[in-house]
Write a protein that holds these residues in place. Structure first.
Motif, short mmCIF file in Angstrom:
data_model
loop_
_atom_site.label_atom_id
_atom_site.label_comp_id
_atom_site.label_asym_id
_atom_site.label_seq_id
_atom_site.Cartn_x
_atom_site.Cartn_y
_atom_site.Cartn_z
N ILE A 359 0.86 -1.18 0.00
CA ILE A 359 0.00 0.00 0.00
C ILE A 359 0.90 1.22 0.00
N GLY A 360 0.61 2.16 -0.92
CA GLY A 360 1.49 3.32 -1.04
C GLY A 360 0.74 4.54 -1.54
N TYR A 361 1.52 5.58 -1.87
CA TYR A 361 0.95 6.84 -2.37
C TYR A 361 1.86 7.41 -3.44
N ASN A 362 1.24 7.85 -4.55
CA ASN A 362 1.97 8.52 -5.62
C ASN A 362 2.09 10.00 -5.28
N PHE A 363 3.27 10.45 -4.95
CA PHE A 363 3.48 11.84 -4.55
C PHE A 363 3.68 12.77 -5.74
N ILE A 364 4.20 12.23 -6.83
CA ILE A 364 4.48 13.04 -8.02
C ILE A 364 3.89 12.34 -9.24
N GLY A 365 3.27 13.09 -10.15
CA GLY A 365 2.74 12.49 -11.36
C GLY A 365 1.48 13.17 -11.83
N PRO A 366 0.82 12.63 -12.87
CA PRO A 366 -0.44 13.19 -13.36
C PRO A 366 -1.48 13.26 -12.25
N VAL A 367 -2.40 14.20 -12.37
CA VAL A 367 -3.39 14.43 -11.31
C VAL A 367 -4.20 13.17 -11.02
N GLU A 368 -4.63 12.44 -12.07
CA GLU A 368 -5.47 11.26 -11.84
C GLU A 368 -4.71 10.12 -11.18
N SER A 369 -3.35 10.16 -11.21
CA SER A 369 -2.55 9.10 -10.58
C SER A 369 -2.06 9.51 -9.19
N ARG A 370 -2.23 10.77 -8.83
CA ARG A 370 -1.73 11.25 -7.54
C ARG A 370 -2.73 10.84 -6.45
N ALA A 371 -2.60 9.58 -6.01
CA ALA A 371 -3.56 8.99 -5.07
C ALA A 371 -2.91 7.81 -4.38
N SER A 372 -3.62 7.22 -3.43
CA SER A 372 -3.12 5.99 -2.80
C SER A 372 -3.28 4.84 -3.78
N TYR A 373 -2.39 3.87 -3.69
CA TYR A 373 -2.49 2.70 -4.55
C TYR A 373 -2.21 1.45 -3.72
N GLN A 374 -2.80 0.34 -4.18
CA GLN A 374 -2.68 -0.93 -3.49
C GLN A 374 -2.27 -2.00 -4.49
N MET A 375 -1.43 -2.93 -4.05
CA MET A 375 -0.91 -3.96 -4.94
C MET A 375 -0.99 -5.33 -4.29
N ALA A 376 -1.26 -6.33 -5.10
CA ALA A 376 -1.17 -7.73 -4.69
C ALA A 376 -0.38 -8.46 -5.76
N ASN A 377 0.70 -9.13 -5.35
CA ASN A 377 1.60 -9.79 -6.30
C ASN A 377 1.85 -11.23 -5.89
N LEU A 378 1.85 -12.10 -6.88
CA LEU A 378 2.27 -13.48 -6.69
C LEU A 378 3.61 -13.66 -7.38
N LYS A 379 4.62 -14.05 -6.62
CA LYS A 379 5.98 -14.23 -7.14
C LYS A 379 6.28 -15.72 -7.23
N VAL A 380 6.72 -16.16 -8.40
CA VAL A 380 7.08 -17.56 -8.62
C VAL A 380 8.60 -17.61 -8.77
N TYR A 381 9.28 -18.25 -7.81
CA TYR A 381 10.74 -18.24 -7.81
C TYR A 381 11.29 -19.36 -8.69
N VAL A 382 12.05 -18.97 -9.71
CA VAL A 382 12.70 -19.91 -10.62
C VAL A 382 14.02 -20.38 -10.02
N THR A 383 14.75 -19.46 -9.42
CA THR A 383 15.97 -19.72 -8.66
C THR A 383 15.82 -19.00 -7.33
N PRO A 384 16.75 -19.16 -6.39
CA PRO A 384 16.61 -18.42 -5.13
C PRO A 384 16.51 -16.91 -5.29
N GLY A 385 17.00 -16.37 -6.41
CA GLY A 385 16.92 -14.93 -6.62
C GLY A 385 15.93 -14.50 -7.69
N LEU A 386 15.89 -15.24 -8.80
CA LEU A 386 15.09 -14.85 -9.96
C LEU A 386 13.63 -15.28 -9.79
N TYR A 387 12.69 -14.37 -10.07
CA TYR A 387 11.28 -14.71 -9.95
C TYR A 387 10.45 -14.07 -11.06
#
Length: 425
Positions: A359-387
Motif C-alpha cells: 500500500i502506497g501513495y503517488n506523490f508526483i505524477g499526473p493528477v489522476e494518478s496522484r492517489a493511494s495505490y494498493q498492490m497484490a503480487n504473486l511471485k514464482v521463484y525460478v531460482t533463489p533470486g530470480l522470480y
C-alpha cells in the motif's frame, strides 16, 4: 416465488455435493486397504507426498462496483440477476517431507494445480466458466490430534465467460472478456480421518477480473463456504516428524528489483460524458524494495515505485476538432505520464511462491494518478533470486488500474534452492 427457486437450487446443489463426496470416499478408501501395505519404512524418508482432492463451494455472487459509463449502457437491474453461484473443483497437490529443506522450513505446507467448474444464476448472461489454477496452503494453528485450522489461496485463469454486449436482455454488466483472472482465498478446518483420508470445511472469497484489459471490468465476487475431501497417496507426513528448524538467516536485509508491463483500457472523463477510448494503452513500471527478513516465512519493507501509463494526462493534449465518437489526442511528453510513489510492503514466503502485498501513495505524477495505490503480487521463484511476477494494482482501494506482469530479482535472498520451481520435485 424467487426465494423458493433459490432454496430448491440450494437443496439440489447440496445433494449433488453429498453424492460426489460419498463417491470420492468409496473410490479412494479401498485403495488405502489394498496399497502401500508394508511401505511405512520406505515412506519415512520420501521427499514428496502427493494427494488428490475435491471441493464443492456454494457462494453468493455480487459485482465490485458500478460506474457512470455502465449506467448509461443498460438497465442496472440486469446486473442483479446473479445471486447464487456454485463451483466444483478437482485438485492435485504435493507436500515436502521432513528430510527436505522445504519440509523443515515450512512444515505442513502444500501446493499444486486445480480445475474448477463454475455455475451462476444468470447462466444465459455469464455462461459456465472453467478455472485452471495453482494453489497453496498450510496449517496455521494445531487444535488437537489430527485437527488444524489453515488457509489456502488459488490463482489462475477462468475461461468460457459470456461477455457484455450492451444490447442482449440476458447480457451482463460485469464481464468484459471471455478469459478472466481467478483469485480465491479460503480459511478452513482440516480433519485427518485416517492416515490417507482427510476432510476440510470453511469459508472463502473469490474474485474474477480481466485486469482492466477489457471493458467493462467491475469484476465478479463470490462469498460463501467450502467443503472438501483429500486422499493422500502413501502415508501422510505427521507434524511430530518434522524437526524444528534451528538454522539462522544468512541475511537480515534483502533487496527486490522488478520491472513489469501490461496493457489497459481507459474511460475518458474529460468531457461532458464519459467515453470509452478505442484500443489499449501500454503501462510499464519499475520497483525497488528494501526488505527486512524477520524469519524464514515473513519479510517487510519499503519500496520506491515508478510507473508510466500512456493513458494518463490526456486532458491537456486533447486534439482540436475531434468528436466523442472519434477522440484524438496529441502524444504527451514521456515524463508527464510517469508517477513516482512510495509503498510499504509485506510478504509471505513459502515453497516456490511468495505473496507480496503493498500500500502506497503517488506523490508526483499526473493528477489522476496522484492517489493511494494498493498492490497484490504473486511471485514464482525460478531460482533463489530470480522470480516471475503476476500482480494487480488498484487506486484508492476501489478503482481498477492495471496488471503487473514482470520479472524480478531478490538480492541477498534467504530462499534455498530446494524451495524454487526448478527443484519443486
Amino acid at each position: 416465488m424467487f426465494e423458493n427457486r433459490i432454496v430448491s437450487k440450494v437443496k439440489l446443489f447440496y445433494r449433488k455435493c453429498l453424492t460426489a463426496s460419498a463417491a470420492f470416499a468409496l473410490f479412494f478408501y479401498p485403495v488405502r486397504l489394498m496399497a502401500y501395505e508394508g511401505m511405512e519404512s520406505d515412506d519415512s524418508e520420501k521427499k514428496v507426498g502427493s494427494s488428490m482432492g475435491i471441493d464443492v463451494r456454494p457462494n453468493y455472487a455480487f459485482s465490485s462496483y458500478r460506474d457512470d459509463l455502465l449506467k448509461s449502457q443498460l438497465n442496472m437491474d440486469d446486473a442483479d440477476k446473479t445471486r447464487f453461484a456454485s463451483s466444483f473443483h478437482l485438485k492435485y497437490s504435493f507436500s515436502y517431507g521432513p528430510s527436505t529443506d522445504a519440509g523443515r522450513f515450512y512444515p505442513g505446507a502444500y501446493q499444486g494445480v486445480g480445475v474448477g467448474v463454475n455455475g451462476f444464476g444468470n447462466k444465459a448472461g455469464l455462461g459456465i466458466p472453467v478455472s485452471v489454477y495453482v494453489f497453496q496452503g498450510a496449517p496455521v494453528w494445531r487444535l488437537g490430534e489430527g485437527l488444524s485450522l489453515g488457509y489456502e489461496w488459488n490463482f489462475g485463469a477462468s475461461m468460457g465467460w459470456k461477455t457484455c454486449n450492451g444490447y442482449d436482455a440476458h447480457s451482463n454488466l460485469i464481464v468484459g472478456s471471455r478469459v478472466n483472472a481467478y483469485i480465491n482465498l479460503g480459511v478452513m478446518m482440516d480433519w485427518e480421518i485416517t492416515d490417507h483420508l482427510s476432510m476440510n470445511a470453511g469459508i472463502d472469497l473469490t474474485h474474477f477480473s480481466n485486469g482492466n484489459t477489457s471493458y467493462p471490468n467491475p469484476g465478479v465476487n463470490l462469498a460463501g463456504v467450502r467443503v472438501g475431501m483429500k486422499y493422500c497417496f502413501g502415508r501422510r507426513f505427521r507434524t511430530h516428524e518434522y524437526r524444528k528448524d534451528t538454522t539462522s538467516l544468512k541475511h537480515k536485509v534483502s533487496y527486490d528489483v522488478m520491472a513489469y508491463g501490461a496493457l489497459r483500457k481507459r474511460v475518458y472523463r474529460g468531457g461532458e460524458d464519459p467515453v470509452l477510448l478505442n484500443g489499449h494503452f501500454p503501462v510499464a513500471g519499475l520497483n525497488f524494495a528494501v526488505m527486512r527478513d524477520f524469519n524464514k516465512i515473513f519479510r517487510a519493507g519499503l519500496s520506491a515505485d515508478f510507473q508510466w501509463d500512456e493513458s494518463t494526462n490526456l486532458e491537456k493534449y486533447h486534439g482540436e476538432g475531434s468528436t466523442a465518437e472519434d477522440l484524438r489526442f496529441y502524444r504527451p511528453p514521456f515524463f508527464s505520464q510517469v508517477c513516482y510513489g512510495l509503498s510499504a510492503r509485506a510478504e509471505l514466503v513459502m515453497p516456490v511462491f511468495s505473496v507480496n502485498l503493498g500500500i502506497g501513495y503517488n506523490f508526483i505524477g499526473p493528477v489522476e494518478s496522484r492517489a493511494s495505490y494498493q498492490m497484490a503480487n504473486l511471485k514464482v521463484y525460478v531460482t533463489p533470486g530470480l522470480y516471475l511476477n503476476v500482480g494487480y494494482q488498484l487506486l484508492n482501494f476501489s478503482r481498477q488500474n492495471n496488471l503487473m506482469l514482470g520479472i524480478g530479482y531478490t538480492f541477498n535472498s534467504n530462499r534455498s534452492s530446494g524451495t524454487t520451481i526448478m527443484n519443486a520435485f
